[in-house]
Design an enzyme around this catalytic site. Structure first.
Site, mmCIF file in Angstrom:
data_model
loop_
_atom_site.group_PDB
_atom_site.id
_atom_site.type_symbol
_atom_site.label_atom_id
_atom_site.label_comp_id
_atom_site.label_asym_id
_atom_site.label_seq_id
_atom_site.Cartn_x
_atom_site.Cartn_y
_atom_site.Cartn_z
ATOM 1 N N ASP A 9 0.647 -0.558 -0.165
ATOM 2 C CA ASP A 9 0.545 0.132 -0.257
ATOM 3 C C ASP A 9 0.867 1.069 0.026
ATOM 4 O O ASP A 9 2.184 0.993 0.340
ATOM 5 C CB ASP A 9 -1.037 0.209 1.132
ATOM 6 N N ASP A 11 0.103 4.963 0.747
ATOM 7 C CA ASP A 11 -0.436 6.121 1.648
ATOM 8 C C ASP A 11 -0.796 5.471 3.048
ATOM 9 O O ASP A 11 -1.326 4.345 2.741
ATOM 10 C CB ASP A 11 -1.980 7.330 1.363
ATOM 11 N N CYS A 93 -6.430 2.671 -8.721
ATOM 12 C CA CYS A 93 -7.835 2.192 -8.576
ATOM 13 C C CYS A 93 -7.801 4.084 -8.188
ATOM 14 O O CYS A 93 -7.790 4.320 -6.887
ATOM 15 C CB CYS A 93 -8.807 1.769 -7.734
ATOM 16 N N HIS A 95 -11.397 5.398 -8.327
ATOM 17 C CA HIS A 95 -12.640 5.529 -8.033
ATOM 18 C C HIS A 95 -12.944 5.237 -6.388
ATOM 19 O O HIS A 95 -12.042 5.720 -5.391
ATOM 20 C CB HIS A 95 -13.558 4.072 -8.528
ATOM 21 N N CYS A 101 -17.107 0.029 -7.715
ATOM 22 C CA CYS A 101 -15.856 -0.665 -9.142
ATOM 23 C C CYS A 101 -15.521 -1.663 -8.705
ATOM 24 O O CYS A 101 -15.253 -2.486 -7.726
ATOM 25 C CB CYS A 101 -14.652 0.842 -9.385
ATOM 26 N N CYS A 103 -12.152 -2.677 -9.350
ATOM 27 C CA CYS A 103 -9.704 -3.072 -9.076
ATOM 28 C C CYS A 103 -9.962 -2.058 -7.613
ATOM 29 O O CYS A 103 -9.125 -2.259 -7.311
ATOM 30 C CB CYS A 103 -10.045 -1.634 -10.434
ATOM 31 N N ASP A 130 -1.769 -0.655 5.409
ATOM 32 C CA ASP A 130 -2.151 -0.199 7.001
ATOM 33 C C ASP A 130 -3.488 -0.564 7.418
ATOM 34 O O ASP A 130 -4.015 0.161 8.548
ATOM 35 C CB ASP A 130 -1.928 1.243 7.611
#
Length: 355
Positions: A9, A11, A93, A95, A101, A103, A130
């Site tokens: 990941d 952020d 992604c 969205h 969605c 994804c 996280d």
């Protein structure tokens, strides 16, 4: 050899996530998580490939313009690259949750090609993030998940956990003649348990583990009412396979080993964990058996083991006592194996780039 991947990941995991709006849309908001760069380098050296996967809510809309995202993101990538951190791919992604969605994490649309690849090592690949959605993504992918936290599971802890050596393999081999269960722990010593039904063979296998500096458990049920042929041969095949699996990608191993004198005997053993099975064997015995082990099966054992382990093995012994000659071969092999499997670095000991 299958490939280990880390799906990471962005952020809140690689970089800090602003608590005010959860968007890194200005340069002054860009801050790396503590220790992330040295630990990613460590993980790369351990053979992991890195894939970044991130949900960026409303990216490209008025609430989160693409240009605002691109500046800090590109700077982050430039810093990673300048320090030697390489991401195979960055998956985004854009969205909102309301878009429903296919994804957005924890859905697997973005990683479908990795799931379709037979080459991905699922047992040793991880999602790191996280949020609970990252752990759910791992479950949906059928791989392990690590919940990043600065205090509970930070980058130095993750690096230590994923690079710590505990090389293990479990092999079960069942045929009409034998049922064999072999477990090998290359980075643990002592406590081996061996029961093949052939007492002297058990003693010799224990010499391999003792002098090899590792632990193994071997349980065999064979057709000993006929003779020891299938028991010894199939044990060699299963043990060789287990050793090969436990060695993994062989990164950092010494690869080669040599040696051993024993009383009046001189045993010579040369070993190369090359991926190319070959045995050169020279030993002569006075009697057909030592204890309950057929001396002719000793060569057969080492040939079977070298075949499934994928090693080049040279074994030779001279001496006066059959017991000592046999034992010197197993001790020499164990001692040589100890040298060859020892980890001294993190590079693959081959100019070809593969073993």
């Amino acid at each position: 050899m299958s490939q280990k991947y880390l799906f990471i990941d962005r952020d809140g995991t690689l970089i800090s996530e602003p608590p005010s709006d959860f968007q890194v849309d200005r340069f002054d908001k860009l801050a790396f998580e503590p220790g992330v760069i040295p630990e990613l380098l460590r993980l790369q050296k351990a053979g992991y490939k890195l894939v970044m996967i991130t949900n960026q809510d409303g990216l490209g809309t008025q609430s989160f313009p693409q240009a605002d995202f691109d500046g800090p993101h590109n700077l982050m990538m430039q810093i990673f690259t300048s320090q030697g951190v390489q991401f195979d791919e960055v998956l985004i992604c854009p969205h909102l949750p309301a878009d429903e969605c296919d994804c957005r994490k924890p859905k697997v649309k973005l990683v479908e090609r990795y799931l379709a690849e037979q080459a991905m090592d699922r047992a040793n690949s991880y999602v790191i993030g996280d949020r609970a959605t990252d752990i759910q993504l791992a479950e949906n992918m059928g791989i392990n998940g690590l919940r990043y936290d600065r205090e509970i599971l930070n980058w130095p802890m993750i690096g230590e956990q994923l690079t710590k050596r505990d090389r293990y393999a479990h092999v079960v081999r069942n045929t009409k003649e034998t049922q064999i269960d072999v477990q090998v722990w290359l980075d643990r010593e002592g406590g081996s348990k061996i029961n093949t039904g052939v007492g002297f063979f058990d003693h010799m296998l224990d010499q391999i583990a003792t002098h090899g500096g590792f632990r193994m458990e071997i349980n065999v049920k064979g057709d000993l009412y006929i003779d020891d042929h299938h028991t010894v041969e199939d044990t060699g095949l299963a043990l060789g396979e287990a050793l090969k699996i436990a060695l993994g990608d062989k990164r950092g191993i010494c690869r080669f080993g040599f040696v051993l004198p024993m009383d009046e005997c001189l045993a010579r053993c040369a070993l190369d964990i090359s991926g190319r099975p070959h045995l050169e064997y020279k030993a002569e015995f006075t009697y057909q058996r030592v204890g309950d082990l057929s001396t002719e099966m000793i060569e057969h054992f080492f040939r079977s083991l070298s075949y499934t382990m994928g090693v080049t093995l040279h074994l030779k012994t001279k001496g006066k006592n059959d017991h000592h000659r046999v034992e010197s071969l197993f001790k020499a092999f164990g001692r040589t194996l100890r040298q060859a499997i020892r980890v001294e670095g993190d590079t693959l000991p081959s100019s070809k780039g593969v073993l």
